[in-house]
Design a protein around this motif. Structure first.
Motif, PDB file in Angstrom:
ATOM      1  N   ASP A 230       0.706  -1.127   0.057  1.00 29.32           N
ATOM      2  CA  ASP A 230      -0.116   0.010   0.003  1.00 29.32           C
ATOM      3  C   ASP A 230       0.805   1.127   0.005  1.00 29.32           C
ATOM      4  OD1 ASP A 230       1.000  -0.237   2.554  1.00 29.32           O
ATOM      5  OD2 ASP A 230      -0.857  -0.082   3.430  1.00 29.32           O
ATOM      6  N   LYS A 253      -6.016   2.366  -7.353  1.00 29.37           N
ATOM      7  CA  LYS A 253      -6.268   3.715  -7.073  1.00 29.37           C
ATOM      8  C   LYS A 253      -5.186   4.388  -6.360  1.00 29.37           C
ATOM      9  CE  LYS A 253     -11.053   3.294  -7.484  1.00 29.37           C
ATOM     10  NZ  LYS A 253     -12.566   3.461  -7.087  1.00 29.37           N
ATOM     11  N   GLN A 256      -5.815   6.338  -3.070  1.00 32.65           N
ATOM     12  CA  GLN A 256      -6.770   5.575  -2.005  1.00 32.65           C
ATOM     13  C   GLN A 256      -6.247   4.151  -1.629  1.00 32.65           C
ATOM     14  OE1 GLN A 256      -7.266   7.308  -4.697  1.00 32.65           O
ATOM     15  NE2 GLN A 256      -9.139   8.455  -4.874  1.00 32.65           N
ATOM     16  N   GLU A 257      -5.755   3.388  -2.767  1.00 25.18           N
ATOM     17  CA  GLU A 257      -5.345   1.982  -2.378  1.00 25.18           C
ATOM     18  C   GLU A 257      -3.875   1.972  -1.995  1.00 25.18           C
ATOM     19  OE1 GLU A 257      -7.176  -1.266  -4.678  1.00 25.18           O
ATOM     20  OE2 GLU A 257      -8.166   0.668  -6.005  1.00 25.18           O
ATOM     21  N   GLN A 259      -0.138   4.564  -2.095  1.00 23.61           N
ATOM     22  CA  GLN A 259       0.675   5.727  -2.118  1.00 23.61           C
ATOM     23  C   GLN A 259       1.994   5.907  -2.682  1.00 23.61           C
ATOM     24  OE1 GLN A 259      -0.846   8.047   1.560  1.00 23.61           O
ATOM     25  NE2 GLN A 259      -1.028   6.219   2.422  1.00 23.61           N
ATOM     26  N   ARG A 321      -2.074  10.538   0.709  1.00 22.84           N
ATOM     27  CA  ARG A 321      -3.338  10.664   1.465  1.00 22.84           C
ATOM     28  C   ARG A 321      -3.340  11.965   2.444  1.00 22.84           C
ATOM     29  NH1 ARG A 321      -5.565   4.780   2.913  1.00 22.84           N
ATOM     30  NH2 ARG A 321      -7.269   5.956   3.431  1.00 22.84           N
TER      31      ARG A 321
END
Length: 325
Positions: A230, A253, A256-257, A259, A321
């Motif tokens: 992730d 994504k 979101q999924e 970084q 994020r």
């Protein structure tokens, strides 16, 4: 076209006196100097720079050896060097070594033989700089020599990247480490590991050259086999952009999924979609400082610092994020 002999005849001085005046080498009396200057104006005389270079073993040329002109970081660096050189009356000769130590040695030898005033080199390997009287400055990629150098604090920058990914909630991180021959890539790995130490983060470390296509391929294959990753740290922006492309192909994504954080601060990172969070080197300042350091050596001026390290800064954009910060 007027020659040095024409100038000497018009000024009523010897050719040797005109030569000393043009090369600023040796005494020329004030009366003779004024006569030479008047003759140069009247004859519209332009000195032959090639001849002057051969006689003085000096020129206003600066060699710049970079490892990869395709990587946007290096053209941005070269622009800064060229700007400062031009302002100070020097012209830059750009050599691209393609990350090849043999080409680096070749360019260094050729530039030395062409009587350049000095050389700035971003080297990929140790020991390519032989004994030479020509001033040399190491830039960005600094070999283990006592050459004057300008570089980024890579450990500090990578530590910023590691802390950010942890703070943003990443639990399993892929590190796209740079080539093992580069001290800077090892420093970035060290800094990142220091940031995540004791944080219960699962790490995967893959060596990747600073090439988008290779980084994309490696990331695609690794994420296919490890879908729970992730977070990604690319130790260059081009590696991070390659990773971003791989995520797009896999339908993952960002952010979101998964970084992503890069390292360099090239302009392209601001135009990816999503825009790239990165550890931004102060690229213009690096090139500017290296050029100034070299010119000071060439002109025999005082150098306050021989080894200059510049701190990068974290630029948070859309591949991380922000709600965690």
């Amino acid at each position: 076209m007027a020659t040095i002999h024409d100038v000497a005849k018009r000024a009523n001085v010897s050719v040797a006196t005109v030569s000393r005046y043009l090369n600023q080498n040796g005494y020329v009396g004030e009366k003779s100097k004024q006569a030479i200057e008047r003759a140069i104006r009247e004859l519209n005389f332009v000195p032959n720079k090639v001849a002057r270079t051969l006689s003085t073993k000096k020129s206003n040329l600066i060699g710049l050896i970079i490892p990869d002109i395709v990587n946007p970081f290096f053209p941005e660096l070269a622009r800064a060097v060229e700007d400062i050189a031009y302002r100070n009356g020097y012209t830059v000769i750009l050599c691209n070594s393609d990350e090849d130590p043999e080409k680096e040695k070749h360019y260094l030898k050729v530039l030395s033989q062409e009587y350049v005033a000095g050389i700035i080199i971003a080297t990929t390997c140790e020991g390519i700089v032989q004994d030479t009287d020509i001033p040399i400055v190491a830039l960005d990629r600094v070999p283990k020599t006592n050459l004057p150098s300008v570089t980024t604090n890579n450990k500090y920058g990578a530590e910023l990247a590691g802390r950010l990914l942890v703070e943003c909630g990443a639990n399993e991180i892929l590190i796209l480490k740079g080539p093992k021959l580069l001290a800077s890539s090892e420093e970035r790995l060290s800094g990142f590991l220091r940031a995540v130490e004791g944080k219960n983060i699962q790490l995967h470390i893959v060596e990747s050259p600073y090439e988008m296509r290779v980084a994309e391929k490696l990331t695609y294959e690794f994420l296919t086999n490890h879908p729970s990753i992730d977070g990604i740290f690319g130790s260059s922006d081009v590696s991070a952009i390659g990773a971003l492309k791989a995520c797009e192909r896999l339908g993952k994504k960002v952010p979101q999924e998964i970084q992503i954080v890069g390292f360099d601060g090239i302009q392209l990172g601001d135009y990816t979609s999503p825009s790239l969070t990165t550890v931004a080197q102060k690229i213009y300042q690096l090139g500017e400082t290296a050029a100034d350091l070299l010119i000071r050596q060439i002109e025999g001026r005082t150098i306050e610092e021989r080894h200059i390290e510049i701190k990068p800064e974290l630029v948070v954009r859309e591949t991380t994020r922000k709600e965690f910060l």
